[in-house]
Design a protein around this motif. Sequence first.
Motif, short mmCIF file in Angstrom:
data_model
loop_
_atom_site.label_atom_id
_atom_site.label_comp_id
_atom_site.label_asym_id
_atom_site.label_seq_id
_atom_site.Cartn_x
_atom_site.Cartn_y
_atom_site.Cartn_z
N THR A 107 3.71 -3.60 6.44
CA THR A 107 2.64 -2.92 7.16
C THR A 107 1.62 -2.48 6.13
O THR A 107 1.98 -1.93 5.09
N THR A 108 0.33 -2.72 6.41
CA THR A 108 -0.74 -2.28 5.52
C THR A 108 -1.59 -1.25 6.26
O THR A 108 -2.02 -1.50 7.38
N THR A 109 -1.78 -0.09 5.62
CA THR A 109 -2.54 1.00 6.21
C THR A 109 -3.59 1.46 5.22
O THR A 109 -3.31 1.58 4.03
N THR A 110 -4.79 1.74 5.71
CA THR A 110 -5.85 2.29 4.87
C THR A 110 -6.01 3.76 5.19
O THR A 110 -6.15 4.15 6.35
N TRP A 111 -5.97 4.57 4.15
CA TRP A 111 -6.13 6.02 4.27
C TRP A 111 -7.40 6.42 3.52
O TRP A 111 -7.81 5.73 2.58
N VAL A 125 -5.31 1.91 0.05
CA VAL A 125 -4.67 0.91 0.89
C VAL A 125 -3.21 0.81 0.45
O VAL A 125 -2.92 0.54 -0.71
N THR A 149 0.59 -0.84 1.23
CA THR A 149 1.44 -1.82 1.89
C THR A 149 2.87 -1.32 1.75
O THR A 149 3.31 -0.99 0.64
N PRO A 174 5.93 1.42 8.71
CA PRO A 174 4.82 2.39 8.78
C PRO A 174 5.21 3.72 8.13
O PRO A 174 6.34 4.19 8.28
N ARG A 190 2.23 10.13 8.14
CA ARG A 190 1.04 10.75 7.56
C ARG A 190 1.41 11.92 6.64
O ARG A 190 0.84 12.08 5.58
#
Length: 68
Positions: A3-7, A44, A46, A50, A53
């Motif tokens: 999963t790739t998330t941008t914060w 970013v 990976t 998930p 937060r």
Amino acid sequence: MSTTTTWTVSGMTCGHCEASVREEVGEIAGVESVTADHATGEVVVTSTEPLQRDAVAAAVAEAGYELA
């Protein structure tokens, strides 16, 4: 499956800031890679699953910055 998330992180102003955030976030269980860009404030991540937060916010705070 990764999963790739941008914060968005506030307060980063230089390469040292980026390195600090990468190091702390990279220690979260399941994180495979982290990139940070002080110009945009983007981090970013990976990971194998998930991320919560709160976990990311705590790691960013440990580095001395704030998750926006």
